[in-house]
Design an enzyme around this catalytic site. Structure first.
Site, mmCIF file in Angstrom:
data_model
loop_
_atom_site.group_PDB
_atom_site.id
_atom_site.type_symbol
_atom_site.label_atom_id
_atom_site.label_comp_id
_atom_site.label_asym_id
_atom_site.label_seq_id
_atom_site.Cartn_x
_atom_site.Cartn_y
_atom_site.Cartn_z
ATOM 1 N N ASP A 208 -12.072 -7.257 -1.565
ATOM 2 C CA ASP A 208 -12.655 -8.390 -1.503
ATOM 3 C C ASP A 208 -14.121 -8.161 -1.215
ATOM 4 O OD1 ASP A 208 -10.716 -7.699 1.113
ATOM 5 O OD2 ASP A 208 -12.626 -8.650 1.743
ATOM 6 N N GLU B 141 0.837 -1.239 -0.086
ATOM 7 C CA GLU B 141 -0.055 -0.072 -0.015
ATOM 8 C C GLU B 141 0.816 1.207 0.152
ATOM 9 O OE1 GLU B 141 -4.029 -1.619 2.618
ATOM 10 O OE2 GLU B 141 -2.126 -0.946 3.495
HETATM 11 N N1 SAH Z 1 -1.246 -11.449 7.730
HETATM 12 C C1 SAH Z 1 -1.808 -10.622 6.482
HETATM 13 C C2 SAH Z 1 -3.017 -9.771 7.126
HETATM 14 C C3 SAH Z 1 -3.781 -8.912 6.418
HETATM 15 S S1 SAH Z 1 -5.133 -8.368 7.151
HETATM 16 C C4 SAH Z 1 -0.875 -9.651 6.137
HETATM 17 O O1 SAH Z 1 0.081 -9.424 6.867
HETATM 18 O O2 SAH Z 1 -0.709 -9.262 5.012
HETATM 19 C C5 SAH Z 1 -6.180 -7.436 5.625
HETATM 20 C C6 SAH Z 1 -5.630 -6.078 5.432
HETATM 21 O O3 SAH Z 1 -6.472 -5.438 4.547
HETATM 22 C C7 SAH Z 1 -5.784 -5.164 6.648
HETATM 23 O O4 SAH Z 1 -4.883 -4.059 6.577
HETATM 24 C C8 SAH Z 1 -7.118 -4.447 6.442
HETATM 25 O O5 SAH Z 1 -7.387 -3.037 6.554
HETATM 26 C C9 SAH Z 1 -7.426 -4.798 4.875
HETATM 27 N N2 SAH Z 1 -8.679 -5.371 4.567
HETATM 28 C C10 SAH Z 1 -9.005 -5.795 3.194
HETATM 29 N N3 SAH Z 1 -10.247 -6.650 3.366
HETATM 30 C C11 SAH Z 1 -10.571 -6.671 4.448
HETATM 31 C C12 SAH Z 1 -11.768 -7.365 5.295
HETATM 32 N N4 SAH Z 1 -12.571 -8.164 4.508
HETATM 33 N N5 SAH Z 1 -11.752 -7.390 6.497
HETATM 34 C C13 SAH Z 1 -11.032 -6.353 7.338
HETATM 35 N N6 SAH Z 1 -9.879 -5.771 6.722
HETATM 36 C C14 SAH Z 1 -9.764 -5.874 5.492
#
Ligand code: SAH
Length: 228
Positions: free
Chosen positions: A196, A11
């Site tokens: 998503d 990002e």
């Molecule tokens: N272990 C993974 C975790 C990613 S969490 C890693 O380190 O890459 C997902 C990230 O995308 C978070 O920063 C959140 O802000 C965002 N995000 C995207 N889709 C999401 C959803 N359905 N629910 C919550 N956060 C989401």
């Protein structure tokens, strides 16, 4: 000075790549890159996933760099049929969907002490973000963005967040950054490209769409920086 915070490398990497005169500094394990984009003073940081890292990052950025505005960029799950993958949600306000003292009679999401649920974004920042999204021909919706320390992936939770807060997108950092900005009197905005569907059927779109969604939010923020 404009501050940009993203949770993940994907990002913020594009932002850091176009920055000139870069100086870096690490505070509480978070690397802050100070420099210039389009002649504007900038500071950008990857905060890490979730509300605690986001709060620490926002507070450190404000105390160390005193930015005029902080914009949180990144990806999010959609809560509405009006936003599909790679479309963009701009926050008018942010809420903590997992902050709940309702057994004591409070409304769900209430931030006790300041006694608000929705933390309002800076109106000029939000409307400029919205204008920049539209100028790039990307589908955009402005509304409430909800944050919590969970990856939302069930219809039940998705509907709860949408129906309780009238929210359009869910993620894990925006409300914390907004909360920290609110208590410090710093202007802020949140810009999230949809990665998503936040339900059983489509939460695994995440892996496929994160790179393109993150690129879209970068294109918007680049234009925002030029115009701010
Ligand atoms: N272990 C993974 C975790 C990613 S969490 C890693 O380190 O890459 C997902 C990230 O995308 C978070 O920063 C959140 O802000 C965002 N995000 C995207 N889709 C999401 C959803 N359905 N629910 C919550 N956060 C989401």
């Amino acid at each position: 000075m404009i501050g940009i915070i993203g949770a993940m490398q994907v990002e913020v990497e594009h932002i850091k790549a176009v920055m000139t005169d870069v100086e870096t500094e690490t505070i509480s394990g978070i690397e802050f890159c100070r420099g210039k984009i389009s002649g504007k003073d900038m500071v950008a940081a990857k905060c890490g996933i979730g509300k605690v890292f986001a709060s620490v990052c926002a507070e450190a950025m404000i105390l160390r760099y005193n930015p005029d505005v902080i914009v949180n960029i990144g990806v999010a799950g959609t809560l509405t049929n009006e936003l599909n993958t790679t479309d963009i949600a701009v926050a008018k306000s942010v809420v903590h969907h997992d902050l709940d003292t309702s057994p004591l009679g409070d409304p769900i999401g209430l931030i006790s002490g300041v006694n608000i649920i929705n933390i309002e974004c800076d109106k000029k920042v939000s409307s400029l973000l919205e204008k920049c999204v539209k100028s790039l021909g990307i589908n955009c919706k402005a509304g409430v963005i909800a944050s919590g320390d969970q990856f939302v992936c069930t219809t039940e939770r998705k509907n709860f967040i949408r129906d309780t807060f009238n929210a359009i997108a869910c993620e894990m950092e925006g409300a914390s950054i907004g909360h920290v900005c609110f208590i410090n009197g710093t202007r802020f905005g949140v810009l999230r490209a949809i990665s998503d569907g936040a339900d059983e059927k489509s939460h695994m779109d995440y892996d496929k769409f994160v790179p393109l969604a993150a690129k879209n939010s970068f294109e918007v923020i680049k234009r925002f920086i030029e115009e701010f």
